[in-house]
Scaffold this motif. Structure first.
Motif, mmCIF file in Angstrom:
data_model
loop_
_atom_site.group_PDB
_atom_site.id
_atom_site.type_symbol
_atom_site.label_atom_id
_atom_site.label_comp_id
_atom_site.label_asym_id
_atom_site.label_seq_id
_atom_site.Cartn_x
_atom_site.Cartn_y
_atom_site.Cartn_z
ATOM 1 N N ARG A 133 -3.167 22.671 25.599
ATOM 2 C CA ARG A 133 -3.171 22.270 24.186
ATOM 3 C C ARG A 133 -4.202 23.054 23.368
ATOM 4 O O ARG A 133 -5.209 22.475 22.927
ATOM 5 C CB ARG A 133 -3.468 20.770 24.077
ATOM 6 C CG ARG A 133 -2.481 19.884 24.783
ATOM 7 C CD ARG A 133 -2.845 18.439 24.551
ATOM 8 N NE ARG A 133 -1.965 17.538 25.267
ATOM 9 C CZ ARG A 133 -2.085 16.210 25.231
ATOM 10 N NH1 ARG A 133 -3.047 15.649 24.500
ATOM 11 N NH2 ARG A 133 -1.266 15.452 25.903
ATOM 12 N N PRO A 134 -3.993 24.307 23.135
ATOM 13 C CA PRO A 134 -2.952 25.203 23.663
ATOM 14 C C PRO A 134 -3.352 25.764 25.017
ATOM 15 O O PRO A 134 -4.448 25.507 25.514
ATOM 16 C CB PRO A 134 -2.906 26.299 22.609
ATOM 17 C CG PRO A 134 -4.329 26.382 22.141
ATOM 18 C CD PRO A 134 -4.859 24.980 22.166
ATOM 19 N N ASP A 135 -2.453 26.569 25.603
ATOM 20 C CA ASP A 135 -2.738 27.174 26.905
ATOM 21 C C ASP A 135 -3.907 28.139 26.806
ATOM 22 O O ASP A 135 -4.019 28.911 25.848
ATOM 23 C CB ASP A 135 -1.505 27.921 27.422
ATOM 24 C CG ASP A 135 -0.675 27.054 28.357
ATOM 25 O OD1 ASP A 135 -1.269 26.225 29.063
ATOM 26 O OD2 ASP A 135 0.561 27.204 28.369
ATOM 27 N N ALA A 136 -4.746 28.083 27.821
ATOM 28 C CA ALA A 136 -5.863 29.026 27.904
ATOM 29 C C ALA A 136 -6.119 29.349 29.375
ATOM 30 O O ALA A 136 -5.695 30.388 29.869
ATOM 31 C CB ALA A 136 -7.103 28.462 27.232
ATOM 32 N N LEU A 137 -6.787 28.447 30.079
ATOM 33 C CA LEU A 137 -7.072 28.656 31.501
ATOM 34 C C LEU A 137 -5.917 28.098 32.328
ATOM 35 O O LEU A 137 -5.500 26.949 32.142
ATOM 36 C CB LEU A 137 -8.383 27.965 31.877
ATOM 37 C CG LEU A 137 -8.834 28.087 33.335
ATOM 38 C CD1 LEU A 137 -9.020 29.545 33.740
ATOM 39 C CD2 LEU A 137 -10.123 27.295 33.561
ATOM 40 N N GLN A 138 -5.411 28.914 33.246
ATOM 41 C CA GLN A 138 -4.327 28.501 34.136
ATOM 42 C C GLN A 138 -4.678 28.851 35.577
ATOM 43 O O GLN A 138 -5.458 29.771 35.839
ATOM 44 C CB GLN A 138 -3.003 29.189 33.757
ATOM 45 C CG GLN A 138 -2.410 28.749 32.440
ATOM 46 C CD GLN A 138 -1.057 29.400 32.172
ATOM 47 O OE1 GLN A 138 -0.621 30.289 32.921
ATOM 48 N NE2 GLN A 138 -0.386 28.972 31.113
ATOM 49 N N ASP B 210 -7.908 20.748 19.576
ATOM 50 C CA ASP B 210 -8.752 19.552 19.634
ATOM 51 C C ASP B 210 -9.767 19.678 20.764
ATOM 52 O O ASP B 210 -9.390 19.661 21.948
ATOM 53 C CB ASP B 210 -7.900 18.304 19.867
ATOM 54 C CG ASP B 210 -6.960 18.024 18.706
ATOM 55 O OD1 ASP B 210 -7.366 18.278 17.561
ATOM 56 O OD2 ASP B 210 -5.828 17.560 18.959
ATOM 57 N N PRO B 211 -11.051 19.811 20.460
ATOM 58 C CA PRO B 211 -12.071 19.848 21.522
ATOM 59 C C PRO B 211 -12.053 18.537 22.309
ATOM 60 O O PRO B 211 -12.019 17.452 21.727
ATOM 61 C CB PRO B 211 -13.378 20.017 20.760
ATOM 62 C CG PRO B 211 -12.980 20.559 19.423
ATOM 63 C CD PRO B 211 -11.641 19.955 19.129
#
Length: 590
Positions: free
Chosen positions: A538-543, A480-481
């Protein structure tokens, strides 16, 4: 010989003045048979011969060294008598008229010998008062303390020890006088009782006298301030569980001066105090909630409380500035914990999520798990700033506050540049992923084929591309953007595209109104490129991660040795990285 000084006459004249001349203390009048004008001429005489009445000072040159020494000594004694004349030194002598020196022949009952003790009517003699003043001034005490020593009958053998005890008491009382917890009348009352206790100490041990005066003065001061303290209701104390430490109270008072709008609670008594006053209290006092004025005057607490208070206050200022300057891109990142500096490996699992139909008496099939992983590491960043001894003495808290605030902003800027650097790495395609391709790549389905300006149409294409993302096993996933990340040049246009408007027709409806949150980050250097991202996780990308969960910069402090300063080290253990490409989309713009 005409024109030559009669040196014998000069010598006898000096002896005559020494034995007969008097200055009546407190009046400035002369007594005895001396002639004031003659004395004024003589006392202004330069004894090096330059003021001699003889041509070129030849008379003084013929005097033997022994005679010169004798004449000089007598002249200096006469000058010393003038220095003791209150008319030339207009200071208040004593309290309520006590300690006023008596003129020669006055009906004071003073012993004819000029005894240094007190006279029968309770008034100290001029000689005794002069002795006490000499000792008191040497110890840095005012005339009031000297008069007090004379009034209480301090003997010559005890004078230096008593003066040392009073000097210690006066120095310890400075912060409380400035904080309006003690006034001058209270100080003199406390000092009088302390002196009387000191001179009553058996023997003549100076250290014992000084220690007794300091002890009694401290106890009297604490008792007086405790009596003036507003009563505390016991019922209120029953609900107080976490009693703030003295360092916390000091920090609370310092923050009232360092941060606009901070309202002190448990450290109100430190708000009006100077830095050096707080340091003095820290070097010798204790703190009890509800008895905030009951400070120990010679306690065992060290200066660690003061240093800890500075660290607490500066840390709060630093964190406030850090949070205010926090990276906008960071809002699109999820924080994770890192127990050490080893690479942070993130494993993603996909595939086999769709359940297969199981027939009657049939077997359950095995699901296939597909995994992939990315890694990033923590790095250490930091700097040191100092608070010098001169700044403490000068009460220069502004420079210290400014340093803490600037380093807080610097820590936030460090993180912001790391985040922006990830997006713009490798010519704007982002860091390389574990599949050997850049973060933003056509094969990842998250890079626009052609650059386009921000518009309803380009946003629609970006949203569609994110909705079409597939999992590791090729399954459809939900992305979801939610965030629109832009450089400052595109901020206005981005806000227009997501603003709520009243449409006159269906064609005028804005499908993105209040659907995206605009994040404008000044560390993005490309003025045309823009990004869309899902919410963190949502989902994981940048951490991003901090060492052992210690979010943000940390402050450490120590006393300098090579320099007179307290050193404050700001350290940031931080790392960030992309663990997946599916939650981000880039359009290079046009």
């Amino acid at each position: 010989m005409a024109g030559r000084c009669d040196l014998m006459t000069v010598g006898f004249t000096l002896l005559h003045f020494k034995s007969r001349w008097r200055v009546l203390p407190g009046t400035g009048l002369h007594g005895g048979n001396s002639h004031p004008d003659a004395f004024k001429s003589l006392k202004n005489q330069n004894l090096d011969g330059s003021g001699c009445c003889c041509p070129e000072g030849t008379g003084w040159a013929t005097v033997s060294p022994a005679s010169k020494a004798r004449i000089t000594m007598i002249a200096e004694e006469i000058r010393g008598a003038v220095a003791l004349n209150p008319a030339q030194h207009p200071k208040r002598i004593g309290l309520r008229g006590a300690g006023i020196a008596r003129a020669e022949g006055a009906p004071s009952g003073a012993p004819a010998s000029g005894s240094a003790g007190a006279v029968p009517n309770g008034q100290p003699s001029a000689r005794h008062l002069a002795q006490m003043r000499g000792v008191a001034f040497k110890a840095g005490l005012s005339a009031e303390f000297a008069d007090l020593m004379a009034e209480t009958g301090v003997g010559a053998a005890q004078a230096e020890a008593v003066a040392a005890g009073l000097a210690s008491f006066r120095e310890a009382s400075v912060p409380f006088v400035r904080g309006e917890l003690l006034n001058q009348a209270a100080l003199m009352s406390i000092a009088k009782r302390a002196v009387m206790a000191g001179i009553a100490v058996p023997g003549t041990d100076p250290a014992a006298i000084t220690q007794e005066i300091a002890r009694v003065a401290g106890e009297e001061a604490m008792a007086l301030m405790a009596r003036n303290e507003p009563p505390v209701r016991p019922s209120a104390l029953a609900f107080v569980e976490d009693t703030p430490s003295r360092a916390d109270a000091m920090a609370d008072g310092l923050l009232a001066r360092m941060q606009a709008g901070h309202v002190p609670t448990h450290g109100r008594e430190f708000v009006a105090m100077r830095l050096d006053d707080i340091a003095k209290i820290s070097a010798g006092g204790g703190y009890v909630r509800g008895r905030r004025h009951a400070m120990m005057w010679g306690g065992a607490m060290g200066t660690d409380d003061f240093r800890a208070a500075l660290a607490i206050a500066s840390n709060k200022v630093l964190l406030t500035a850090y949070e205010a300057a926090e990276s906008q891109i960071k809002k699109a990142s999820r924080e994770v914990s890192a127990p050490d500096f080893r690479p942070i490996n993130t494993v993603r699992v996909s595939g086999g999520v769709e359940l297969a139909k199981v027939l009657e008496n049939g077997e359950f099939g095995q699901g296939q798990i597909t995994d992939a992983g990315e890694a990033f590491v923590l790095e250490t960043y930091g700097k040191i700033f100092t608070l010098t001894r001169q700044a403490i003495v000068n009460d220069d808290l502004g420079a210290f506050e400014q340093s803490a605030r600037m380093f807080g902003q610097g820590a936030a800027l460090t993180e912001a540049r790391i985040f922006a650097g990830l997006l713009e790495a490798n010519g704007g395609t982002g860091p390389a992923m574990s599949d050997g391709k850049a973060l933003f790549h056509a094969d990842h389905g998250n890079l626009a084929e052609t650059g386009a300006t921000l518009s309803i149409a380009s946003l629609s294409l970006a949203r569609t591309a994110m909705r079409r993302q597939k999992g590791l096993a090729g399954e459809a996933i939900r992305v979801d953007p939610a965030l629109l990340i832009v450089p400052p040049e595109l901020e206005t246009q981005a806000e227009r595209l997501v603003a709520e408007i009243s449409a006159a027709s269906a064609d005028d409806v804005n499908p993105f109104q209040q659907k995206l949150t605009v994040l404008a980050d000044a560390n993005l250097t490309d003025p045309a490129a823009w990004y869309i991202a899902a919410l963190p996780g949502r989902p994981d990308a940048l951490q991003h991660a901090y060492l052992d969960g210690a979010s943000g910069p940390q402050i450490f402090t120590r006393d300098g040795f090579e320099t007179d300063a307290s050193e404050f080290k700001v350290r940031l253990d931080f790392g960030a990285g992309f663990v997946d490409h599916r939650a981000w989309y880039k359009n290079p713009g046009a």
